[in-house]
Design an enzyme around this catalytic site. Structure first.
Site, mmCIF file in Angstrom:
data_model
loop_
_atom_site.group_PDB
_atom_site.id
_atom_site.type_symbol
_atom_site.label_atom_id
_atom_site.label_comp_id
_atom_site.label_asym_id
_atom_site.label_seq_id
_atom_site.Cartn_x
_atom_site.Cartn_y
_atom_site.Cartn_z
ATOM 1 N N GLY A 122 0.837 -1.198 0.000
ATOM 2 C CA GLY A 122 0.000 0.000 0.000
ATOM 3 C C GLY A 122 0.874 1.250 0.000
ATOM 4 O O GLY A 122 1.877 1.309 0.718
ATOM 5 N N ALA A 189 21.788 -6.475 25.186
ATOM 6 C CA ALA A 189 21.078 -7.118 26.306
ATOM 7 C C ALA A 189 19.776 -6.369 26.554
ATOM 8 O O ALA A 189 19.416 -6.058 27.685
ATOM 9 C CB ALA A 189 21.946 -7.137 27.561
ATOM 10 N N HIS A 451 -6.594 -16.991 48.114
ATOM 11 C CA HIS A 451 -5.476 -17.713 48.718
ATOM 12 C C HIS A 451 -5.560 -19.189 48.356
ATOM 13 O O HIS A 451 -6.652 -19.759 48.409
ATOM 14 C CB HIS A 451 -5.520 -17.565 50.243
HETATM 15 P P1 FAD Z 1 4.346 -4.635 12.726
HETATM 16 O O1 FAD Z 1 3.984 -5.752 13.596
HETATM 17 O O2 FAD Z 1 5.752 -4.500 12.285
HETATM 18 O O3 FAD Z 1 3.385 -4.752 11.456
HETATM 19 C C1 FAD Z 1 3.467 -3.889 10.366
HETATM 20 C C2 FAD Z 1 2.919 -4.605 9.146
HETATM 21 O O4 FAD Z 1 2.770 -3.669 8.100
HETATM 22 C C3 FAD Z 1 3.846 -5.699 8.616
HETATM 23 O O5 FAD Z 1 3.112 -6.855 8.299
HETATM 24 C C4 FAD Z 1 4.422 -5.083 7.346
HETATM 25 O O6 FAD Z 1 4.758 -6.050 6.366
HETATM 26 C C5 FAD Z 1 3.269 -4.217 6.898
HETATM 27 N N1 FAD Z 1 3.622 -3.106 6.023
HETATM 28 C C6 FAD Z 1 4.584 -2.168 6.202
HETATM 29 N N2 FAD Z 1 4.559 -1.259 5.203
HETATM 30 C C7 FAD Z 1 3.579 -1.655 4.360
HETATM 31 C C8 FAD Z 1 3.070 -1.135 3.154
HETATM 32 N N3 FAD Z 1 3.556 -0.005 2.603
HETATM 33 N N4 FAD Z 1 2.065 -1.808 2.535
HETATM 34 C C9 FAD Z 1 1.530 -2.933 3.064
HETATM 35 N N5 FAD Z 1 1.970 -3.449 4.227
HETATM 36 C C10 FAD Z 1 2.981 -2.817 4.865
HETATM 37 N N6 FAD Z 1 5.922 -6.650 21.777
HETATM 38 C C11 FAD Z 1 5.151 -6.941 22.848
HETATM 39 O O7 FAD Z 1 4.299 -6.126 23.231
HETATM 40 N N7 FAD Z 1 5.290 -8.129 23.523
HETATM 41 C C12 FAD Z 1 6.214 -9.045 23.160
HETATM 42 O O8 FAD Z 1 6.313 -10.100 23.786
HETATM 43 C C13 FAD Z 1 7.035 -8.760 22.038
HETATM 44 N N8 FAD Z 1 7.957 -9.655 21.630
HETATM 45 C C14 FAD Z 1 8.711 -9.379 20.521
HETATM 46 C C15 FAD Z 1 9.684 -10.306 20.137
HETATM 47 C C16 FAD Z 1 10.468 -10.053 19.026
HETATM 48 C C17 FAD Z 1 11.500 -11.063 18.607
HETATM 49 C C18 FAD Z 1 10.267 -8.859 18.281
HETATM 50 C C19 FAD Z 1 11.075 -8.579 17.044
HETATM 51 C C20 FAD Z 1 9.332 -7.932 18.669
HETATM 52 C C21 FAD Z 1 8.546 -8.177 19.799
HETATM 53 N N9 FAD Z 1 7.608 -7.262 20.253
HETATM 54 C C22 FAD Z 1 6.847 -7.539 21.355
HETATM 55 C C23 FAD Z 1 7.378 -5.985 19.556
HETATM 56 C C24 FAD Z 1 6.141 -6.116 18.647
HETATM 57 O O9 FAD Z 1 6.349 -7.156 17.733
HETATM 58 C C25 FAD Z 1 5.887 -4.799 17.927
HETATM 59 O O10 FAD Z 1 5.770 -3.756 18.859
HETATM 60 C C26 FAD Z 1 4.609 -4.891 17.109
HETATM 61 O O11 FAD Z 1 4.673 -5.917 16.163
HETATM 62 C C27 FAD Z 1 4.333 -3.561 16.400
HETATM 63 O O12 FAD Z 1 3.123 -3.662 15.717
HETATM 64 P P2 FAD Z 1 2.843 -2.787 14.392
HETATM 65 O O13 FAD Z 1 1.502 -3.233 13.912
HETATM 66 O O14 FAD Z 1 3.064 -1.363 14.685
HETATM 67 O O15 FAD Z 1 3.959 -3.215 13.360
HETATM 68 P P1 NAD Z 2 16.407 -2.687 22.871
HETATM 69 O O1 NAD Z 2 16.453 -1.253 22.562
HETATM 70 O O2 NAD Z 2 15.496 -3.190 23.939
HETATM 71 O O3 NAD Z 2 17.874 -3.201 23.247
HETATM 72 C C1 NAD Z 2 18.987 -3.047 22.408
HETATM 73 C C2 NAD Z 2 20.237 -3.073 23.254
HETATM 74 O O4 NAD Z 2 21.361 -3.143 22.384
HETATM 75 C C3 NAD Z 2 20.414 -1.832 24.115
HETATM 76 O O5 NAD Z 2 20.570 -2.211 25.467
HETATM 77 C C4 NAD Z 2 21.655 -1.171 23.528
HETATM 78 O O6 NAD Z 2 22.437 -0.503 24.510
HETATM 79 C C5 NAD Z 2 22.399 -2.355 22.934
HETATM 80 N N1 NAD Z 2 23.337 -1.997 21.855
HETATM 81 C C6 NAD Z 2 23.120 -1.143 20.817
HETATM 82 N N2 NAD Z 2 24.216 -1.093 20.019
HETATM 83 C C7 NAD Z 2 25.132 -1.935 20.556
HETATM 84 C C8 NAD Z 2 26.461 -2.316 20.197
HETATM 85 N N3 NAD Z 2 27.054 -1.832 19.102
HETATM 86 N N4 NAD Z 2 27.132 -3.187 20.995
HETATM 87 C C9 NAD Z 2 26.526 -3.701 22.110
HETATM 88 N N5 NAD Z 2 25.291 -3.369 22.484
HETATM 89 C C10 NAD Z 2 24.585 -2.508 21.726
HETATM 90 O O7 NAD Z 2 16.077 -3.397 21.478
HETATM 91 P P2 NAD Z 2 15.746 -4.904 21.121
HETATM 92 O O8 NAD Z 2 16.072 -5.812 22.236
HETATM 93 O O9 NAD Z 2 16.365 -5.123 19.784
HETATM 94 O O10 NAD Z 2 14.176 -4.853 20.964
HETATM 95 C C11 NAD Z 2 13.541 -4.001 19.994
HETATM 96 C C12 NAD Z 2 12.147 -3.653 20.397
HETATM 97 O O11 NAD Z 2 11.313 -4.800 20.402
HETATM 98 C C13 NAD Z 2 12.108 -3.050 21.773
HETATM 99 O O12 NAD Z 2 11.641 -1.733 21.632
HETATM 100 C C14 NAD Z 2 11.138 -3.855 22.556
HETATM 101 O O13 NAD Z 2 10.185 -3.049 23.175
HETATM 102 C C15 NAD Z 2 10.450 -4.754 21.535
HETATM 103 N N6 NAD Z 2 10.340 -6.096 22.136
HETATM 104 C C16 NAD Z 2 9.504 -6.255 23.204
HETATM 105 C C17 NAD Z 2 9.422 -7.482 23.833
HETATM 106 C C18 NAD Z 2 8.525 -7.631 25.014
HETATM 107 O O14 NAD Z 2 7.682 -6.780 25.215
HETATM 108 N N7 NAD Z 2 8.670 -8.678 25.807
HETATM 109 C C19 NAD Z 2 10.196 -8.545 23.394
HETATM 110 C C20 NAD Z 2 11.048 -8.338 22.327
HETATM 111 C C21 NAD Z 2 11.100 -7.103 21.698
#
Ligand code: FAD
Ligand code: NAD
Length: 475
Positions: A122, A189, A451
């Site tokens: 899109g 981390a 509890h």
């Molecule tokens: P996204 O999930 O990135 O979705 C965006 C969608 O838009 C994608 O499908 C993409 O392909 C599509 N898109 C982009 N541009 C276009 C376009 N121009 N046309 C059509 N489609 C398009 N968050 C939590 O709250 N709890 C967790 O436990 C958690 N665990 C995570 C673990 C990992 C490994 C990662 C990477 C992230 C995790 N997150 C977690 C973060 C969470 O995944 C994101 O915050 C969330 O997916 C954001 O939702 P969103 O809809 O904004 O974007």
């Molecule tokens: P993050 O920002 O949480 O952590 C990245 C870390 O990498 C930071 O601590 C930073 O200091 C370190 N870093 C950056 N450059 C570096 C370098 N050159 N050498 C060593 N360390 C370096 O990002 P993330 O863990 O990649 O997660 C991305 C997003 O996904 C986060 O915003 C998080 O909210 C979301 N997420 C959420 C969940 C959850 O809610 N449980 C789980 C996974 C991801």
């Protein structure tokens, strides 16, 4: 099919698809465009969260934690296991099934809410026109009264180190390993580094986590971060703080990672490298000429507090706008925007966004840390309750951690609740609700908790804030 819609949502992740569903519930005609493709080329709604983030990571966290508990805890229950072994292929298959069920479920939800699913790209053009290019290349010109941008985020690469999908991977790649690496390095981390580092450590990888900052989990309450560090060490995660990674090179004998710490330049050779140094907003190919939508200096779509962009009736939600990159934050924004579009009331309370880290023990919090309250100069009190004093936690063999409450010393208003321990991510829901209603610690004290449950730890922490805890001595 009409090419005119009340609402077009671009992006079908946890911010976009709830916006589309709520718009449908509000009796608006709505289409949701999403371009996600899985590794096998199949399209799927659900975005990063369902396909490559929250859901697959939690599936592997659960499986790997079960293995860890079987190896290290079952004996204390009197359970003797002979011949326990890991079948990673089955573990990965289970994860893939959960992902598929979740993403297919969105299509069912769309059907129920009357949302038109459009799989492809899109692109917003001026005047709320949207160019849709389906995966087979067919183009359609659509027109909307309102457009919601929910294009999400993508992993940040480490400068000079290319992802090869094999030995140097992002978080998605780290969820797909078909064998347990012997030596693994995770850069960062943060939440991803700790969750995925835990998965592969529990499955047997020697895991080094390199973190540039001197402090672990700086966003968490200091006591929680300290307790977490102790448990990560016990798990065998080798977390090196103050270690800034400068580069990595793939050679025949492994990935050579170089980093700088207080002692100078260090190096490390591993079999696989996971880069988890943060995510950045994804807006490539999203905006045509003259849309009036602006990006900030970090690439986020600029919005006001109601998620309005600079262009009339164009909204943006989720990871592509300011605020924490969390699925539940995006979902609430998407739903609120769909209600505002329908002329209904929509609100997101950014002060009560819960954070959860799904490690063992689990870590969760809402509101301010003790350090933040202290720095603000506001007089405060704290109360803590250790899970070691919880009968339910003892019965579960899960006594690590505590619940801590921070409240205003004068008004008693709850300012933050921090949990590290079993089911912390579930326990925090009560804290969020309490803060949403501006509860005092006394409100929690006077609320009956069943509890024996883990939730009694929240109750007792609130009582402890006034030195009235029953199940621990008050100090
Ligand atoms: P996204 O999930 O990135 O979705 C965006 C969608 O838009 C994608 O499908 C993409 O392909 C599509 N898109 C982009 N541009 C276009 C376009 N121009 N046309 C059509 N489609 C398009 N968050 C939590 O709250 N709890 C967790 O436990 C958690 N665990 C995570 C673990 C990992 C490994 C990662 C990477 C992230 C995790 N997150 C977690 C973060 C969470 O995944 C994101 O915050 C969330 O997916 C954001 O939702 P969103 O809809 O904004 O974007
Ligand atoms: P993050 O920002 O949480 O952590 C990245 C870390 O990498 C930071 O601590 C930073 O200091 C370190 N870093 C950056 N450059 C570096 C370098 N050159 N050498 C060593 N360390 C370096 O990002 P993330 O863990 O990649 O997660 C991305 C997003 O996904 C986060 O915003 C998080 O909210 C979301 N997420 C959420 C969940 C959850 O809610 N449980 C789980 C996974 C991801």
């Amino acid at each position: 099919m009409s090419d005119n819609f009340d609402v077009i949502v671009i992006g079908g992740g946890p911010a976009g698809y709830p916006a589309a569903i709520r718009a449908g519930q509000n009796k608006l005609s709505v289409a949701c465009i999403d371009e996600w493709k899985n590794r096998d080329g199949s399209p799927a709604f659900g975005g990063t969260c369902l396909n490559a983030g929250c859901i697959p990571s939690k599936a592997l966290l659960e499986s790997s934690e079960l293995l860890h508990r079987a190896q290290h805890e079952f004996a204390s229950h009197g359970l003797k296991l002979a011949g326990l072994s890991l079948d990673l292929a089955t573990m990965q298959k289970r994860k893939a099934t959960i992902v598929r069920q979740s993403t297919l479920g969105i299509l069912t939800l769309f059907k129920g809410a009357g949302v038109v699913p459009l799989q492809g790209h899109g692109r917003l053009l001026a005047g709320r026109k949207v160019e849709f290019t389906s995966h087979d290349g067919t183009k359609r010109s659509l027109q909307a009264k309102h457009v919601v941008l929910a294009s999400g985020s993508e992993p940040m690469p480490l400068r000079g180190v290319a992802f090869d999908g094999e030995r140097v991977v992002d978080s998605w790649g780290a969820l797909e390993f078909s064998e347990v690496p012997k030596r693994l390095c995770v850069i960062g981390a943060g939440v991803i580094g700790l969750e995925l580092g835990s998965v592969w450590r529990r499955l047997g990888a020697e895991t080094v986590v390199l973190e540039a900052l001197e402090q672990l989990l700086p966003m968490a309450d200091g006591q929680v971060a300290k307790e977490a560090a102790r448990h990560f060490r016990k798990l065998g995660l080798d977390i090196r703080l103050g270690a800034k990674v400068g580069g990595a090179e793939v050679r025949p004998d492994g990935v050579h990672v170089s980093y700088t710490d207080a002692k100078g330049v260090q190096s490390l050779v591993v079999d696989r490298l996971v880069v988890a140094i943060g995510r950045r907003p994804f807006t490539a190919g999203l905006l045509g000429e003259g849309t009036g939508v602006a990006l900030d200096e970090r690439g986020f779509i600029q919005v006001d507090e109601h998620c309005r962009t600079g262009a009339a009736d164009v909204w943006a939600v989720g990871d592509c706008v300011r605020g924490p990159m969390l699925a539940h934050k995006g979902k609430e924004e998407g739903v609120a925007v769909a209600d505002r579009i329908a002329g209904l009331y929509g609100e997101v309370n950014y002060r009560t966004i819960p954070s959860v880290i799904y490690t063992a023990p689990e870590i969760a919090w809402v509101g301010q840390t003790e350090e933040q309250v202290k720095a603000s100069g506001r007089p405060y009190k704290t109360g803590s309750f250790p899970f070691a004093a919880s009968a339910r936690a003892r019965a579960m063999e899960a006594t690590a951690g505590f619940c801590k409450i921070v409240a205003d010393a004068a008004s008693d208003e709850i300012l933050g609740i921090h949990v590290i321990g079993p089911m912390a991510g579930e326990l925090i829901a009560e804290a969020v609700l309490a803060m949403e209603y501006s509860a005092s610690s006394e409100d929690l004290q006077r609320t009956m908790h069943a509890h024996p449950t883990l939730s009694e730890a929240v109750h007792e922490a609130a009582l402890a804030a006034d030195k009235r805890a029953i199940d621990i001595p008050n100090r």
